[in-house]
Design an enzyme around this catalytic site. Structure first.
Site, short mmCIF file in Angstrom:
data_model
loop_
_atom_site.label_atom_id
_atom_site.label_comp_id
_atom_site.label_asym_id
_atom_site.label_seq_id
_atom_site.Cartn_x
_atom_site.Cartn_y
_atom_site.Cartn_z
CD GLU A 199 0.65 -0.52 3.12
OE1 GLU A 199 1.46 -0.08 3.95
OE2 GLU A 199 0.63 -1.72 2.75
CG ASP A 200 4.85 0.69 1.03
OD1 ASP A 200 4.37 0.02 0.10
OD2 ASP A 200 5.84 0.30 1.69
CG PHE A 201 4.67 1.25 -5.32
CD1 PHE A 201 5.92 1.63 -5.75
CD2 PHE A 201 3.66 1.11 -6.27
CE1 PHE A 201 6.18 1.86 -7.10
CE2 PHE A 201 3.90 1.34 -7.62
CZ PHE A 201 5.17 1.72 -8.03
#
Length: 397
Positions: free
Chosen positions: A235-237
């Site tokens: 989810e960070d990307f």
């Protein structure tokens, strides 16, 4: 025959140019890292007027360093922040650790959220969902439980959050711990990983990791909230990609993200790296080609052939010089990241560096054999584009 010669000539020139470009990136990482990590910002307004920050702290399980790591967030030098501890399992023993810290620091605005909320496949997002919805500040810091925070780090991250910046992230590094496995973590994150991380940030290429990232909540809400990103394991990307697509820039903090997990070993490190390789391949398929040839040994072999073809140099000599220069640049880079002398000997660095360079091509190969990802007792099937579906889980997170 003549056309074949032209083909080989073109290939040799291309490989040599790629080799030169790689060393340009190496030097750029050293220069940019030295400037970035030694540059401490000062507020242009009174610190009391800086925006408040909600710290989302997903916690699962207890390791020997958990109490120490979490406690650093109660002594942050920042005027206005809240800590939202998110614990999915009501039987998790981490609840007692968090409760003891909340009682020890009653003047710090902190809350505990137990149970989470299922909004998608990503267990970390499910864990943080309730805490995210209860956040009272627009600045959101997502910080893993294995991160040890320096007192001034949050202030530095907020000061990097200019009007055109949507996300400020800390470059992954590692705390100094006992044993050679700890040295290996430092060597990987401060050489091979740091080179690509710093150069990517210099060119505003998405390289953000979610272990410690400060983000604008209102922009996330416009995209559908945190739950929108629960379909991805990384989810960070995709959060960072969303900010870039909306015209915001990404910035790296002057303080590194100090990983301080209690359980660490070389096999565990390689499992993490294999998982990250799988995610990179699914999100950016071009890495299938570019990542292997960017490695020291592979690139050294290719350039040895190219320079022997172009300049009639002895291939073995070219390879040895290539490895020596790469090693020296990595040593300079890790000194920059560490901010001074290394906490281990030059011989230990040499041994760790060789192990890292020799074994990493195997990490890449293993990442292509199985699309399944195991993460915190969950198994996922990874699809192109980074979307995952959960296969089964032994416990919730």
């Amino acid at each position: 025959m003549e056309s074949l010669d032209y083909t080989l000539l073109g290939l040799a020139i291309l490989l040599f140019a790629g080799w030169c470009f790689n060393f340009f990136l190496h030097i750029l990482a050293i220069v940019y890292g030295k400037w970035k990590l030694s540059r401490k910002l000062t507020p242009a307004i009174p610190v009391e007027e800086l925006p408040g920050v909600t710290i989302l702290k997903p916690v699962v399980g207890v390791d020997p360093h958990l109490y120490e790591n979490l406690e650093t967030f109660f002594s942050i030098k920042y005027p206005q922040y809240e800590i939202m501890f998110c614990i999915q399992d009501e039987m998790d023993s981490a609840i007692m650790v968090v409760q003891s810290l909340v009682q020890k620091y009653p003047d710090v605005d902190s809350k505990i959220f137990i149970g989470g909320k299922h909004v998608g496949a990503n267990p970390k997002v499910n864990n943080m969902a309730i805490g995210y919805e209860a956040a009272k500040y627009d600045m959101i810091l997502v910080s893993d439980s294995g991160i040890k925070m320096k007192e001034e780090a949050l202030l530095d991250m907020v000061l990097h959050m200019k009007e055109n910046v949507g996300l400020v992230h800390q470059m992954p590094y590692a705390c100094t711990r006992k044993g050679f496995s700890s040295h290996m973590e430092k060597i990987y994150f401060a050489t091979q990983h740091a080179k690509m991380y710093l150069t990517a940030n210099f060119f505003n290429i998405n390289c953000a990791t979610g272990m410690s990232s400060l983000m604008r909540k209102n922009i996330i809400d416009e995209a559908g909230g945190l739950k929108h990103f629960s379909q991805y394991l990384a989810e960070d990307f995709f959060l960072a990609e969303m900010f870039i697509n909306k015209g915001y820039r990404l910035r790296v903090s002057s303080y590194t993200a100090l990983q301080n997990a209690g359980a660490y070993s070389i096999p565990l490190l390689h499992k993490r790296l294999t998982r990250w390789c799988k995610l990179r391949t699914a999100m950016t398929p071009a890495t299938i080609f570019f990542e292997p040839i960017s490695q020291c040994i592979v690139q050294g072999c290719l350039n040895a052939w190219a320079m022997s073809y172009l300049f009639n140099f002895t291939g073995s000599v070219v390879f040895l010089v290539h490895v020596l220069v790469w090693f020296l640049l990595d040593y300079i880079l890790i000194r920059v990241i560490e901010g001074g002398p290394l906490p281990f000997s030059k011989f230990e660095f040499l041994v760790g560096w060789i192990i890292n360079e020799v074994t990493y091509p195997g990490v890449i190969l293993r990442s292509h054999f199985d699309p399944k990802i195991v993460w915190r007792n969950h198994q996922f099937r990874l699809k192109w584009g980074g979307i995952v579906e959960e296969l089964h889980s032994k416990q919730t997170v």
